[in-house]
Design an enzyme around this catalytic site. Sequence first.
Site, PDB file in Angstrom:
ATOM      1  N   GLY A  22     -54.188  34.124 -34.938  1.00  0.00           N
ATOM      2  CA  GLY A  22     -53.999  34.762 -33.780  1.00  0.00           C
ATOM      3  C   GLY A  22     -54.064  35.933 -32.639  1.00  0.00           C
ATOM      4  N   PRO A  43     -58.592  36.119 -45.723  1.00  0.00           N
ATOM      5  CG  PRO A  43     -56.845  36.482 -46.988  1.00  0.00           C
ATOM      6  CD  PRO A  43     -57.544  37.210 -46.049  1.00  0.00           C
ATOM      7  N   PRO A 225     -47.417  52.377  26.043  1.00  0.00           N
ATOM      8  CG  PRO A 225     -46.843  50.326  26.926  1.00  0.00           C
ATOM      9  CD  PRO A 225     -48.085  51.453  27.012  1.00  0.00           C
ATOM     10  CG  ASP A 248     -45.537  61.761  19.786  1.00  0.00           C
ATOM     11  OD1 ASP A 248     -45.802  62.709  18.756  1.00  0.00           O
ATOM     12  OD2 ASP A 248     -46.026  61.627  20.961  1.00  0.00           O
ATOM     13  CE  LYS A 270     -42.709  66.388  19.807  1.00  0.00           C
ATOM     14  NZ  LYS A 270     -43.591  67.169  20.939  1.00  0.00           N
ATOM     15  CG  ASP A 303     -51.450  59.776  30.569  1.00  0.00           C
ATOM     16  OD1 ASP A 303     -52.415  59.178  30.515  1.00  0.00           O
ATOM     17  OD2 ASP A 303     -51.122  60.665  30.426  1.00  0.00           O
ATOM     18  CB  THR A 331     -46.893  56.191  32.396  1.00  0.00           C
ATOM     19  OG1 THR A 331     -45.651  57.545  31.965  1.00  0.00           O
ATOM     20  CG2 THR A 331     -47.139  56.117  33.207  1.00  0.00           C
ATOM     21  CG  MET A 383     -36.512  61.662  27.223  1.00  0.00           C
ATOM     22  SD  MET A 383     -37.895  63.367  26.336  1.00  0.00           S
ATOM     23  CE  MET A 383     -39.304  63.283  28.284  1.00  0.00           C
TER      24      MET A 383
HETATM   25  N1  SAH Z   1     -46.070  59.991  27.518  1.00  0.00           N
HETATM   26  C1  SAH Z   1     -45.064  59.101  27.405  1.00  0.00           C
HETATM   27  C2  SAH Z   1     -43.504  59.617  27.375  1.00  0.00           C
HETATM   28  C3  SAH Z   1     -42.804  60.650  26.357  1.00  0.00           C
HETATM   29  S1  SAH Z   1     -41.132  60.863  26.759  1.00  0.00           S
HETATM   30  C4  SAH Z   1     -45.581  57.981  28.690  1.00  0.00           C
HETATM   31  O1  SAH Z   1     -46.180  58.349  29.048  1.00  0.00           O
HETATM   32  O2  SAH Z   1     -44.950  57.227  28.400  1.00  0.00           O
HETATM   33  C5  SAH Z   1     -40.470  59.985  25.746  1.00  0.00           C
HETATM   34  C6  SAH Z   1     -39.722  58.656  26.681  1.00  0.00           C
HETATM   35  O3  SAH Z   1     -40.718  58.116  27.211  1.00  0.00           O
HETATM   36  C7  SAH Z   1     -39.125  58.127  26.371  1.00  0.00           C
HETATM   37  O4  SAH Z   1     -37.633  58.791  26.218  1.00  0.00           O
HETATM   38  C8  SAH Z   1     -38.782  56.737  26.845  1.00  0.00           C
HETATM   39  O5  SAH Z   1     -37.672  57.493  28.087  1.00  0.00           O
HETATM   40  C9  SAH Z   1     -40.015  56.548  27.212  1.00  0.00           C
HETATM   41  N2  SAH Z   1     -40.425  55.732  26.470  1.00  0.00           N
HETATM   42  C10 SAH Z   1     -41.584  55.413  26.265  1.00  0.00           C
HETATM   43  N3  SAH Z   1     -41.298  54.396  25.742  1.00  0.00           N
HETATM   44  C11 SAH Z   1     -41.175  53.550  25.885  1.00  0.00           C
HETATM   45  C12 SAH Z   1     -41.551  52.421  26.011  1.00  0.00           C
HETATM   46  N4  SAH Z   1     -42.188  51.706  25.354  1.00  0.00           N
HETATM   47  N5  SAH Z   1     -40.383  51.597  27.328  1.00  0.00           N
HETATM   48  C13 SAH Z   1     -39.257  52.470  27.721  1.00  0.00           C
HETATM   49  N6  SAH Z   1     -39.387  53.889  27.681  1.00  0.00           N
HETATM   50  C14 SAH Z   1     -40.625  54.492  27.163  1.00  0.00           C
END
Ligand code: SAH
Length: 464
Positions: A22, A43, A225, A248, A270, A303, A331, A383
């Site tokens: 084997g 053999p 979002p 991001d 960030k 956005d 946004t 934010m």
């Molecule tokens: N350019 C992004 C905002 C970036 S700043 C836009 O247009 O939405 C990041 C902030 O966006 C977060 O601190 C929060 O306040 C908001 N944000 C992003 N995604 C979100 C989500 N899915 N639900 C609620 N708030 C959100």
Amino acid sequence: MKHFPIFVALAGRRVVLSGGGGAALAKLRLLLKTEAHVTVFAPDPAPEIEAWHAQGRLTLQRRRMEPGDATCAVLFYAADEDPVEDARTAALARADGALANIVDNLTDSQFITPAMVDRDPVTVAIGTEGAAPVLARAIKGDIEARLPATLGRLARIGQAFRKVAEALPMGRARRAFWSEFYFNEGPRALARSEEEARETLDDLLSRHLDAAARPGHVAFVGAGPGDPELLTLKARRALDTADVVIHDRLISPAILELARREAVLIDAGKEGFGPSMQQADINALIVEHARAGAQVVRLKSGDATVFGRLDEELEAVSEAGIGWHIVPGITSASAAVAGIGQSLTKRGRNADLRLLTGHDMEGFADHDWRGLARPGAVAAIYMGKKAARFIQGRLMMHGADPSTPVTVVENASRPDERVLAATLASLPADLGAAQLSGPAIVLFGLAPRQARSAIDNLQTEERA
Ligand code: SAH
């Protein structure tokens, strides 16, 4: 490393094996894939060995091995499955100058045979120096699954085309071409015929030559979002064709999965106040990839033009003389307000809408508090979680009604969306109690329509 992996040229060279059971069969099945001249001493050989001998695939000597039998052999395998006989034959082979392996005896072997994934001419050898055979098997399984079964045939077809593909610049462009051939277009075409696989190479090359001639470019894309269905068609197309996606932290995995398979994904996340990649580093990263000729997608949540530090990146890219365009996205204010069944503007209530940030580079951001404190004012505060108490204080100071509705929407549009209905008076306490960990937007001046109708229902029930 106690063993050094090498690939030994065996075409036309002599390999000797002692044994007919084997263990011998297992090794012979491997050796017969090579172009070596294989001689077996046994053999009492197994019928398969007799058959291979009859077919001229190996030479069989129906006797024990003697001195001089391994003359000129490069490799020798002792597969007698008897330690005494193995030691004897291995010693004979070594005396004849062959490298000897004793099957299942690592210490007395001069070389070992690795676990193999065979996609000839592509061969992957896996060794653990006998330390972890289970691991070797698992790795082999993984690689078997990853490499298309047709890879070997593709490699031969590709080999003939290598010269032509040198029309592509070395490095990334050439790698992208071959990767698409071996893992994408090639296997699909070969499933139809070798002819099609060869034709695919021509098509693929002209497409890649076009792409190589295209200069680097940056698309600043709003990813929305979080719900992948809230991506625009343009955003999808940009992801489909991107070489590099720099995104991001807030971008959801479901969206990143839509990126082209070969695309390089870079997280430039960030944190709100915390340490992370500096904006200057991100700018440099974008420029570096676009300069190298890549189609870069800079993917931003929501956005890109809303609180996205877009202008700094645009300036860096323009300064470097790189072409760019912006793809708008939904946004988070739009997604959040949809989630609570309200409008951002409403006749008779608010004729303007403010998009505010809770903090800026200096800390908590100042705004036109007096204007916001007026009845009916609506603002979407990005934010804003950490700044809630500050915002509440400023607004009350400017005469805002403490009972003004304030709704916080966390993870808007995502499966884990949460709605927190509060008032200006209760906002900081309610936020503290809710312990939101995801991105959240504060909708000042708006109450969830659903919650209100639920209360209405309750009151109706109580009345009944
Ligand atoms: N350019 C992004 C905002 C970036 S700043 C836009 O247009 O939405 C990041 C902030 O966006 C977060 O601190 C929060 O306040 C908001 N944000 C992003 N995604 C979100 C989500 N899915 N639900 C609620 N708030 C959100």
